[in-house]
Design an enzyme around this catalytic site. Structure first.
Site, PDB file in Angstrom:
ATOM      1  N   SER A 115      40.710  -2.818  54.421  1.00 56.42           N
ATOM      2  CA  SER A 115      41.782  -3.354  53.574  1.00 56.42           C
ATOM      3  C   SER A 115      41.473  -3.265  52.088  1.00 56.42           C
ATOM      4  O   SER A 115      42.387  -3.310  51.264  1.00 56.42           O
ATOM      5  CB  SER A 115      42.055  -4.813  53.945  1.00 56.42           C
ATOM      6  OG  SER A 115      40.865  -5.590  53.869  1.00 56.42           O
ATOM      7  N   ASP A 135      43.517 -12.809  47.018  1.00 57.88           N
ATOM      8  CA  ASP A 135      43.835 -13.675  48.141  1.00 57.88           C
ATOM      9  C   ASP A 135      42.534 -14.204  48.744  1.00 57.88           C
ATOM     10  O   ASP A 135      41.530 -14.296  48.037  1.00 57.88           O
ATOM     11  CB  ASP A 135      44.702 -12.941  49.185  1.00 57.88           C
ATOM     12  CG  ASP A 135      44.035 -11.687  49.746  1.00 57.88           C
ATOM     13  OD1 ASP A 135      42.797 -11.553  49.605  1.00 57.88           O
ATOM     14  OD2 ASP A 135      44.738 -10.848  50.329  1.00 57.88           O
ATOM     15  N   HIS A 165      40.321 -10.479  49.118  1.00 54.21           N
ATOM     16  CA  HIS A 165      40.379  -9.263  48.316  1.00 54.21           C
ATOM     17  C   HIS A 165      40.355  -9.549  46.819  1.00 54.21           C
ATOM     18  O   HIS A 165      40.967 -10.520  46.364  1.00 54.21           O
ATOM     19  CB  HIS A 165      41.640  -8.465  48.667  1.00 54.21           C
ATOM     20  CG  HIS A 165      41.756  -8.194  50.133  1.00 54.21           C
ATOM     21  ND1 HIS A 165      42.549  -8.975  50.965  1.00 54.21           N
ATOM     22  CD2 HIS A 165      41.177  -7.262  50.922  1.00 54.21           C
ATOM     23  CE1 HIS A 165      42.454  -8.514  52.212  1.00 54.21           C
ATOM     24  NE2 HIS A 165      41.633  -7.476  52.210  1.00 54.21           N
TER      25      HIS A 165
END
Length: 924
Positions: free
Chosen positions: A27, A317, A320
């Site tokens: 991600s 978040d 990340h």
């Protein structure tokens, strides 16, 4: 080498540096591959992408990710397309295969739904290569094209977050200990990298895992105060990173023409978390998407309003980083990738910038002090011993950092010092650095002549005037200079040779450390503005390293010679923080300029904290001071510099020379590359020899055997893998992964050959020596008598080859006799009472005397944790020392015996209790 990136890196949209950029990851790099999957791991909705030009794209960030930044700086037009949308000739720019939730293990993230694991991403890349081959219609052309591309690979985070740290869903944490799980991941990692290599990948950048235990998610779930990082989560991550580092080293050795670099993401984030304000962050323990405790319970909720101060928050978040954090990473990561681009091409490619100007002190001085009346000069041996032109004034054994950078930038020759730069040579750049120089004028005055930062800038202004005359007008000169790189590294001497010398300078009484740092930064800023006004636009500012960890500081201020001096390092950090802020202010004040801060302190901190991860030479360098002085060296130079080695840089401090026998030609890089446990005794022998020797005869047991047991009916043999895994010839019978001490001694004595085992000796080889050692052999008659008998056989053959007994004896008197035996008499005799009765009849004192009476040479034993055995060995050593003293007193002048006292824990801290090494020279 980080400076290389500044010239190529400072303006996005510059010349394309590589043809393509392939991205594999999770991600942190996903740009939309999960959008059309049935998956909880997707980010194609607001507020994700709130600062991205086209809004939400699937990127787990408010804007650009780190790989987006890198693509821009590599000069690629637009961002790299995700595999799910890459079409036709898009693939020639590269493809982003990254998938949120993906791991090295196929099962990782399965509770999140659809994702493409590392295996799946590699399979997608194989499809891309096949399609590219169809378009190019030429295998060789396709291979050459792919060889030039950059491959960015970042895995491991999800294997911990969405596997190992979820025991309620995955069994991995109950099946494997942390080190076992790390080993399992890295084994699979290496397999996939080899597949990529087989499909053309040559320049690979491997990203380590960040400190997950410091993320908002971890803090929310496990930190009692919401600020303290969770060590039980970070420790397994460090194990994994350490294994990846080792894997990178192995693959660089095993895969021809491959260039792999490990990016220490853990260290980068650790440095930011330790000094957030220095990087412009105010919030490091919470996300910008405010969900739950620490704003880190989950990822962003759709349509949620995020924080407005996104440039001051480290995390976007729960997991990340923000775009701002990605931009900070570029300062550490992107520049290294450009180095990889240039490194892969090798020295001699097209010149990347027109000129390279250097300002600094002894770390980069290449001869400006040679003609000054100064103690700070290095135009004599052993400086420059590994430099093609010999001593030049460089404070190193070979090239300095700026020399390496000049090569990587494509300059055919090194940048000339200001003292000798003439004519059009100045158009390539000039090195103004001066040893002992500082930001303050008075710095280093006790050493005599030197050129301060202000003096160096004044010299640069004279150079600019000459360049204007050479190019014809000021506008042409200004345009030319704006393309050049400016390397600036000063400040070390303002502490070493000013603030921390209160007997000579008053600065430490006039200023507190913070005030002094402010004074230095103000003076620094003035000189930077002058450089800017004289054409400088691309500047790399090097911070001050960990002076409190240098050999000089340890010798003067550390109680144990190993603990870094905190008060010195704290003052350095104040200066570095000020320099970071100066860089930010400079970039804001002068938009057409690009200044980059190079975190030298962090680089050295990482090396000092993890020396073994950077090569064995660092294990030696950390003990340089203690070892040198125990070897009765005399101090020759007491400044702090770096010594160049094959794979790494180590500190060259308190540089010394032996009193009598060590000559300049004997100092070489191989000494610094030895493993600590193997190389130090060999170094000790080397220092006691009065010159080279024509031959080396080795007697001993397992630790010296080179293959004599291979054809014997015995279990004591090692002619099979994994023995010899790091030896050029593979498994030879050596009981180690690579070379033995006999091999290293042969190198030290400049025999330039491997000493053959007695079993394989042939022809004139015997004149260079023979290895008689035999695994499990000992001193006592029933275990080791054949060794001496074999040497008598060789003596007879040498007599025949040289044509007489006298000539043979004359030859052998010049040889080195290495005797490494005795340990087996304890391990496989005295301490095996069920097989040998001697321990029932003799106590340790009597047994030691029996061994001494049986032979009057030397032994080595490496490794034991049993104090009883250590005591027995100590008794043996004491008697052996006495025996050698008697031997030397009564033997002829042609004979010399050496006792090496390596049973000293203070010399070999951290090594096993029992460590003995003894050698003889001229024993005939």
């Amino acid at each position: 080498m980080v400076i290389v990136g500044v010239g190529l890196w400072s303006v996005s949209g510059g010349a394309q540096q590589v043809p393509c950029y392939f991205i594999f990851g999770d991600s942190l790099a996903d740009s939309g591959n999960n959008n059309n999957l049935w998956s909880y791991a997707k980010a194609n909705y607001p507020p994700y992408g709130i600062d991205y030009p086209s809004g939400p794209t699937g990127r787990f960030s408010n804007g650009k990710t780190t790989v987006d930044e890198i693509a821009q700086q590599l000069g690629l037009n637009g961002y790299i397309a995700p595999f799910s949308r890459a079409r036709d000739r898009d693939i020639f720019y590269g493809v982003n295969y990254a998938s949120a939730g993906a791991g090295i293990s196929d099962e990782t993230g399965q509770h999140l739904g659809g994702r493409t694991s590392f295996r799946g991403q590699v399979q997608n890349h194989i499809r891309t290569v096949s399609y590219m081959l169809n378009l190019l219609r030429d295998v060789n052309r396709t291979a050459v094209y792919l060889n030039r591309c950059i491959y960015s690979i970042g895995f491991g985070s999800e294997d911990y977050l969405n596997n190992y740290f979820l025991p309620q869903l995955y069994r991995s944490s109950t099946q494997y200990a942390p080190d076992q799980f790390a080993d399992l991941l890295v084994q699979q990692y290496a397999q996939f990298l080899r597949v990529l290599y087989n499909y053309g990948a040559r320049k690979m950048v491997l990203f380590g895992v960040a400190p997950i235990g410091c993320s908002p998610y971890a803090l929310a779930q496990n930190s009692p105060d919401g600020r303290t990082c969770v060590e039980r989560l970070n420790s397994p991550i460090q194990l994994f990173n350490s294994r990846v580092r080792s894997m990178v080293d192995q693959l660089n050795t095993q895969l021809p023409n491959a260039r792999l670099i490990f990016i220490n993401v853990y260290g980068i984030f650790q440095n930011i978390i330790s000094n957030p304000s220095s990087f412009g962050f105010r919030v490091i323990n919470g996300g910008c998407c405010r969900v739950g405790r620490n704003s880190g319970v989950v990822t962003c909720v759709p349509m949620q309003q995020p924080c407005s101060n996104r440039n001051e928050v480290l995390y976007w978040d729960a997991y990340h980083p923000t775009t701002m954090a990605s931009g900070k990473n570029i300062m550490n990561i992107g520049l290294v990738i450009v180095v990889l681009v240039l490194w892969g091409n090798g020295v001699g490619f097209a010149q990347q910038v027109p000129c390279y100007f250097i300002f600094g002190d002894s770390l980069v001085d290449n001869g400006n002090n040679n003609q000054l009346n100064s103690l700070a000069k290095a135009n004599y041996l052993p400086y420059g011993i590994d430099f093609a032109a010999g001593p030049t004034g460089r404070f190193s054994n070979g090239k300095t950092t700026v020399d390496v950078v000049a090569q990587l930038l494509g300059f055919n020759n090194y940048i000339s010092p200001y003292a000798t730069a003439r004519g059009r040579d100045i158009l390539r750049g000039v090195n103004y650095a001066s040893a002992a120089a500082g930001i303050r004028e008075e710095t280093g005055q006790q050493l005599g002549g030197r050129i301060s930062f202000r003096g160096q800038v004044q010299n640069y202004q004279r150079t600019v005037t000459q360049i204007v005359n050479l190019l014809g007008d000021e506008n042409t000169a200004a345009n030319y200079l704006s393309k050049c790189i400016y390397s600036i590294g000063l400040g070390s001497n303002d502490y070493l040779n000013n603030y921390f010398m209160p007997l000579v300078y008053s600065s430490s009484r006039q200023f507190t450390p913070q005030q002094y740092a402010n004074v230095l930064i103000q003076a620094y800023a003035q000189q930077l503005r002058i450089l800017y006004n004289n054409g400088a636009r691309k500047l790399a500012l090097f911070g001050v390293g960990q002076i409190g960890c240098s050999p000089n500081a340890l010798a003067q201020n550390s109680p144990d010679g190993r603990t870094c001096v905190a008060r010195i390092n704290s003052a350095n950090q104040l200066f570095n923080n000020g320099l970071r802020s100066l860089v930010d202010n400079f970039n804001n004040q002068f938009p057409d300029a690009k200044a980059t801060y190079v975190n030298v302190y962090g680089i050295f901190q990482d090396i000092i904290n993890n020396p073994s991860s950077f090569g064995n030479c660092f294990l030696l360098c950390l003990k340089t001071y203690a070892i040198f002085f125990r070897m009765k060296f005399t101090v020759m130079w007491c400044l702090i510099f770096r010594i160049q080695s094959y794979k790494c840089w180590v500190l060259w401090g308190k540089y010394t020379r032996a009193k009598s026998c060590l000559n300049h030609s004997m100092i070489n890089k191989k000494r610094w590359k030895l493993e600590a446990k193997v190389g130090e005794p060999a170094l000790y022998i080397h220092l006691h020899l009065s010159g080279c020797v024509p031959c080396l005869f080795a007697f001993g047991g397992t630790l010296s055997d080179h293959g004599n047991n291979n054809n014997l009916r015995t279990r004591a043999k090692s002619n099979y893998g994994p023995y010899g895994i790091n030896f050029p010839r593979g498994s030879t019978g050596r009981f180690t992964n690579g070379k033995t001490q006999v091999d290293f001694i042969a190198e030290f004595t400049r025999l330039n050959t491997l000493i053959p085992p007695f079993a394989n000796r042939s022809g004139s080889d015997i004149l260079k020596g023979v290895d008689y050692a035999s695994g499990s052999a000992g001193i006592l008659m029933d275990t080791g008598s054949h060794l001496i008998a074999n040497h008598r056989n060789i003596f007879s053959r040498i007599v025949i080859r040289l044509g007489g007994v006298d000539r043979a004896r004359q030859h052998l008197r010049q040889c080195l006799y290495y005797v490494n035996i005795g340990n087996n008499d304890y391990i496989y005799n005295y301490y095996l009472p069920q097989f040998y009765p001697v321990s029932h009849f003799l106590n340790t004192e009597q047994f030691a005397q029996l061994l001494i009476n049986s032979y009057s040479s030397y032994i080595q034993r490496n490794g034991s944790c049993v104090e009883e055995m250590s005591d027995a060995a100590s008794i043996f050593n004491h008697k052996l020392k006495s025996q050698l003293d008697q031997f030397n007193n009564h033997s002829s002048t042609h004979s010399k015996s050496i006792f090496v006292p390596s049973f000293d824990r203070s010399i070999f801290p951290g090594f096993p209790v029992l460590r003995m090494f003894h050698a003889a020279h001229h024993l005939v």
